[in-house]
Write a protein that holds these residues in place. Sequence first.
Motif, PDB file in Angstrom:
ATOM      1  N   LEU A  72       0.853  -1.186   0.000  1.00  0.00           N
ATOM      2  CA  LEU A  72       0.000   0.000   0.000  1.00  0.00           C
ATOM      3  C   LEU A  72       0.885   1.230   0.000  1.00  0.00           C
ATOM      4  CD1 LEU A  72      -2.595   1.704   0.480  1.00  0.00           C
ATOM      5  CD2 LEU A  72      -2.328   1.188   2.930  1.00  0.00           C
ATOM      6  N   MET A  73       0.574   2.181  -0.890  1.00  0.00           N
ATOM      7  CA  MET A  73       1.292   3.449  -0.922  1.00  0.00           C
ATOM      8  C   MET A  73       0.294   4.583  -0.739  1.00  0.00           C
ATOM      9  SD  MET A  73       4.271   3.062  -3.790  1.00  0.00           S
ATOM     10  CE  MET A  73       5.552   1.805  -3.624  1.00  0.00           C
ATOM     11  N   ILE A  74       0.667   5.540   0.110  1.00  0.00           N
ATOM     12  CA  ILE A  74      -0.200   6.664   0.437  1.00  0.00           C
ATOM     13  C   ILE A  74       0.572   7.957   0.226  1.00  0.00           C
ATOM     14  CG2 ILE A  74      -1.545   7.796   2.256  1.00  0.00           C
ATOM     15  CD1 ILE A  74      -1.812   5.077   3.621  1.00  0.00           C
ATOM     16  N   ASP A  75      -0.049   8.904  -0.494  1.00  0.00           N
ATOM     17  CA  ASP A  75       0.520  10.232  -0.650  1.00  0.00           C
ATOM     18  C   ASP A  75      -0.006  11.114   0.470  1.00  0.00           C
ATOM     19  OD1 ASP A  75       2.020   9.735  -2.960  1.00  0.00           O
ATOM     20  OD2 ASP A  75       0.293  10.098  -4.265  1.00  0.00           O
ATOM     21  N   MET A  76       0.880  11.657   1.259  1.00  0.00           N
ATOM     22  CA  MET A  76       0.463  12.507   2.363  1.00  0.00           C
ATOM     23  C   MET A  76       0.036  13.878   1.842  1.00  0.00           C
ATOM     24  SD  MET A  76       0.923  10.150   4.408  1.00  0.00           S
ATOM     25  CE  MET A  76       0.038  11.092   5.659  1.00  0.00           C
ATOM     26  N   ASP A  77      -0.939  14.486   2.527  1.00  0.00           N
ATOM     27  CA  ASP A  77      -1.372  15.828   2.168  1.00  0.00           C
ATOM     28  C   ASP A  77      -0.201  16.795   2.249  1.00  0.00           C
ATOM     29  OD1 ASP A  77      -3.893  14.860   1.824  1.00  0.00           O
ATOM     30  OD2 ASP A  77      -4.704  15.669   3.695  1.00  0.00           O
ATOM     31  N   GLU A  78      -0.254  17.854   1.448  1.00  0.00           N
ATOM     32  CA  GLU A  78       0.846  18.811   1.390  1.00  0.00           C
ATOM     33  C   GLU A  78       1.179  19.403   2.752  1.00  0.00           C
ATOM     34  OE1 GLU A  78       3.003  19.745  -0.933  1.00  0.00           O
ATOM     35  OE2 GLU A  78       2.208  18.152  -2.203  1.00  0.00           O
ATOM     36  N   ASP A  79       0.135  19.649   3.560  1.00  0.00           N
ATOM     37  CA  ASP A  79       0.362  20.270   4.859  1.00  0.00           C
ATOM     38  C   ASP A  79       0.538  19.255   5.988  1.00  0.00           C
ATOM     39  OD1 ASP A  79      -2.202  19.348   4.805  1.00  0.00           O
ATOM     40  OD2 ASP A  79      -3.115  21.144   5.683  1.00  0.00           O
ATOM     41  N   ALA A  80       0.556  17.972   5.635  1.00  0.00           N
ATOM     42  CA  ALA A  80       0.707  16.941   6.656  1.00  0.00           C
ATOM     43  C   ALA A  80       2.153  16.879   7.135  1.00  0.00           C
ATOM     44  CB  ALA A  80       0.277  15.579   6.106  1.00  0.00           C
ATOM     45  N   GLU A  81       2.344  16.885   8.431  1.00  0.00           N
ATOM     46  CA  GLU A  81       3.676  16.784   9.011  1.00  0.00           C
ATOM     47  C   GLU A  81       3.829  15.391   9.629  1.00  0.00           C
ATOM     48  OE1 GLU A  81       4.457  19.969  11.676  1.00  0.00           O
ATOM     49  OE2 GLU A  81       4.100  21.531  10.175  1.00  0.00           O
ATOM     50  N   LEU A  82       4.393  14.496   8.858  1.00  0.00           N
ATOM     51  CA  LEU A  82       4.563  13.118   9.308  1.00  0.00           C
ATOM     52  C   LEU A  82       6.034  12.843   9.565  1.00  0.00           C
ATOM     53  CD1 LEU A  82       3.616  10.253   9.862  1.00  0.00           C
ATOM     54  CD2 LEU A  82       3.764   9.790   7.408  1.00  0.00           C
ATOM     55  N   ALA A  83       6.354  12.579  10.806  1.00  0.00           N
ATOM     56  CA  ALA A  83       7.714  12.179  11.185  1.00  0.00           C
ATOM     57  C   ALA A  83       7.604  10.863  11.943  1.00  0.00           C
ATOM     58  CB  ALA A  83       8.372  13.245  12.048  1.00  0.00           C
ATOM     59  N   PHE A  84       8.576   9.992  11.750  1.00  0.00           N
ATOM     60  CA  PHE A  84       8.601   8.732  12.477  1.00  0.00           C
ATOM     61  C   PHE A  84      10.027   8.213  12.503  1.00  0.00           C
ATOM     62  CE2 PHE A  84       7.795   7.666   8.045  1.00  0.00           C
ATOM     63  CZ  PHE A  84       8.622   6.570   7.803  1.00  0.00           C
ATOM     64  N   LEU A  85      10.278   7.277  13.396  1.00  0.00           N
ATOM     65  CA  LEU A  85      11.571   6.622  13.471  1.00  0.00           C
ATOM     66  C   LEU A  85      11.506   5.330  12.664  1.00  0.00           C
ATOM     67  CD1 LEU A  85      12.159   7.102  17.303  1.00  0.00           C
ATOM     68  CD2 LEU A  85      13.209   8.417  15.436  1.00  0.00           C
ATOM     69  N   PRO A  86      12.567   4.980  11.930  1.00  0.00           N
ATOM     70  CA  PRO A  86      12.525   3.775  11.098  1.00  0.00           C
ATOM     71  C   PRO A  86      12.269   2.527  11.936  1.00  0.00           C
ATOM     72  CG  PRO A  86      14.768   4.594  11.329  1.00  0.00           C
ATOM     73  CD  PRO A  86      13.871   5.652  11.879  1.00  0.00           C
ATOM     74  N   GLN A  89      -9.677   2.821  -4.359  1.00  0.00           N
ATOM     75  CA  GLN A  89      -9.482   3.605  -5.568  1.00  0.00           C
ATOM     76  C   GLN A  89      -8.402   4.658  -5.318  1.00  0.00           C
ATOM     77  OE1 GLN A  89     -11.140   3.198  -8.548  1.00  0.00           O
ATOM     78  NE2 GLN A  89     -12.177   1.405  -7.669  1.00  0.00           N
ATOM     79  N   SER A  90      -7.611   4.931  -6.352  1.00  0.00           N
ATOM     80  CA  SER A  90      -6.616   5.988  -6.244  1.00  0.00           C
ATOM     81  C   SER A  90      -7.305   7.297  -5.873  1.00  0.00           C
ATOM     82  CB  SER A  90      -5.884   6.143  -7.579  1.00  0.00           C
ATOM     83  OG  SER A  90      -4.956   7.195  -7.518  1.00  0.00           O
ATOM     84  N   GLY A  91      -6.755   7.982  -4.891  1.00  0.00           N
ATOM     85  CA  GLY A  91      -7.339   9.236  -4.446  1.00  0.00           C
ATOM     86  C   GLY A  91      -8.245   9.117  -3.247  1.00  0.00           C
ATOM     87  N   ASP A  92      -8.566   7.896  -2.834  1.00  0.00           N
ATOM     88  CA  ASP A  92      -9.400   7.716  -1.636  1.00  0.00           C
ATOM     89  C   ASP A  92      -8.743   8.425  -0.447  1.00  0.00           C
ATOM     90  OD1 ASP A  92     -11.191   6.175  -3.006  1.00  0.00           O
ATOM     91  OD2 ASP A  92     -10.651   4.270  -2.049  1.00  0.00           O
ATOM     92  N   PRO A  93      -9.520   9.215   0.318  1.00  0.00           N
ATOM     93  CA  PRO A  93      -8.941   9.857   1.507  1.00  0.00           C
ATOM     94  C   PRO A  93      -8.699   8.837   2.617  1.00  0.00           C
ATOM     95  CG  PRO A  93     -11.290  10.321   1.371  1.00  0.00           C
ATOM     96  CD  PRO A  93     -10.931   9.589   0.114  1.00  0.00           C
ATOM     97  N   LEU A  94      -7.595   9.001   3.323  1.00  0.00           N
ATOM     98  CA  LEU A  94      -7.237   8.093   4.405  1.00  0.00           C
ATOM     99  C   LEU A  94      -6.802   8.907   5.618  1.00  0.00           C
ATOM    100  CD1 LEU A  94      -5.143   5.494   2.371  1.00  0.00           C
ATOM    101  CD2 LEU A  94      -7.408   5.118   3.343  1.00  0.00           C
ATOM    102  N   THR A  95      -7.165   8.416   6.802  1.00  0.00           N
ATOM    103  CA  THR A  95      -6.775   9.047   8.056  1.00  0.00           C
ATOM    104  C   THR A  95      -5.817   8.129   8.796  1.00  0.00           C
ATOM    105  OG1 THR A  95      -8.876  10.225   8.229  1.00  0.00           O
ATOM    106  CG2 THR A  95      -7.595   9.979  10.247  1.00  0.00           C
ATOM    107  N   LEU A  96      -4.691   8.680   9.239  1.00  0.00           N
ATOM    108  CA  LEU A  96      -3.671   7.916   9.938  1.00  0.00           C
ATOM    109  C   LEU A  96      -3.411   8.559  11.286  1.00  0.00           C
ATOM    110  CD1 LEU A  96      -2.846   8.345   6.694  1.00  0.00           C
ATOM    111  CD2 LEU A  96      -1.038   6.755   7.310  1.00  0.00           C
ATOM    112  N   THR A  97      -3.168   7.731  12.303  1.00  0.00           N
ATOM    113  CA  THR A  97      -2.817   8.239  13.622  1.00  0.00           C
ATOM    114  C   THR A  97      -1.523   7.571  14.083  1.00  0.00           C
ATOM    115  OG1 THR A  97      -4.307   6.593  14.617  1.00  0.00           O
ATOM    116  CG2 THR A  97      -5.156   8.827  14.345  1.00  0.00           C
ATOM    117  N   GLY A  98      -0.635   8.391  14.572  1.00  0.00           N
ATOM    118  CA  GLY A  98       0.663   7.884  15.010  1.00  0.00           C
ATOM    119  C   GLY A  98       1.715   8.964  14.847  1.00  0.00           C
ATOM    120  N   PRO A  99       2.992   8.583  14.835  1.00  0.00           N
ATOM    121  CA  PRO A  99       3.529   7.226  14.873  1.00  0.00           C
ATOM    122  C   PRO A  99       3.521   6.648  16.282  1.00  0.00           C
ATOM    123  CG  PRO A  99       5.319   8.781  14.851  1.00  0.00           C
ATOM    124  CD  PRO A  99       4.062   9.601  14.740  1.00  0.00           C
ATOM    125  N   LEU A 100       3.738   5.332  16.339  1.00  0.00           N
ATOM    126  CA  LEU A 100       3.692   4.613  17.598  1.00  0.00           C
ATOM    127  C   LEU A 100       4.800   3.559  17.639  1.00  0.00           C
ATOM    128  CD1 LEU A 100      -0.129   4.097  17.353  1.00  0.00           C
ATOM    129  CD2 LEU A 100       0.901   5.359  19.226  1.00  0.00           C
TER     130      LEU A 100
END
Length: 342
Positions: free
Chosen positions: A124-138, A187-198
């Motif tokens: 699964l690949m997700i494109d984050m919104d332009e204003d989304a600030e996603l940081a996580f540790l590998p 479908q491509s473009g479906d909105p998705l909500t993510l919570t984290g990282p954890l």
Amino acid sequence: MSYTIALNFEDGVSRFITCKAEETVLDAAYRQKINLPMDCSDGVCGTCKGHCEQGAFDMGDDYLEEALSEEEEAEGKVLTCQMVPSSDCVIQVPVASTLCKTQVGEITGQMACVESLSEDSIELMIDMDEDAELAFLPGQYINIQVPGSEETRSYSFSSCPGDKRVSFLIRNVPDGLMSGYLTRTAQSGDPLTLTGPLGSFYLRDVKRPVLMLAGGTGLAPLLSMLKVLEEKGCDQPVHMIYGVSRDDHLVKLDELDAYVQQLPHFSYTTVVADEASEHPHKGYVTHHMDAEILHDGNVDVYLCGPPPMVDAVLKHFREQDIMPASFYYEKFTPNQTSEEAA
């Protein structure tokens, strides 16, 4: 000049803040509305004590021995009210995130693509919104809400921190809620909500040889770690044993082959459990943990796989009377991810 500070709370929540030059971690956290524990803010009480796992910093000398002893400082303990980072840092905060008036972050993105890698695995690949600030540790994971439901599922990142397109390896579970969505209606473009990282399963500073053990889609967080090691460079040997049930469940081998070429000290072995397989390495990962990759215990072990695999590896270490220098592991089930690290 500013630095990124990862605050890992004891309930598994991670929050990332920016620390300005000459700014203490405590002040930076408060500036970004995260109320780290503190009473005095003067290095007297020790209430703000945490543990710095990675990064460089200056503690100065304006704190009392009663607040932070020499022994504690040698162990990596810090006072966030005195700690001034000089690099990105990772800090363990020994309280729940809710007690610091913060909570798990929520971000949004859109479905980019779904690819069936095998009968058993979906990417699964997700494109984050332009204003989304996603940081996580590998190595960390995130919760993804299944569209059309209130349910969430937990998946480890296989992509590198900082990428605007994030990726995940997902086990294709028959009649599974997320699997059904991805294989039938996504479908491509479906909105998705993510919570984290954890999660407390993430790559630490590499100071000795590394052994990575992956079971099935447990390969995902280790791919994220390898991407970071390639970017930063690594002068220690890194070996992966990647086990699956059947030959056709092996995925991402082209990516692993690329790391063999790009990461000078990286090697890997694939293992297939199916007795009918003609694969050169059959059985389970514990059957192929030779002495040379264990380095007489001078090794950091990262393991991600289903509970029986984790239990089998723990049993193997006990039977071989081997205690790795550090051992980080993550157990997962088809419907959720749970953390356990030692």
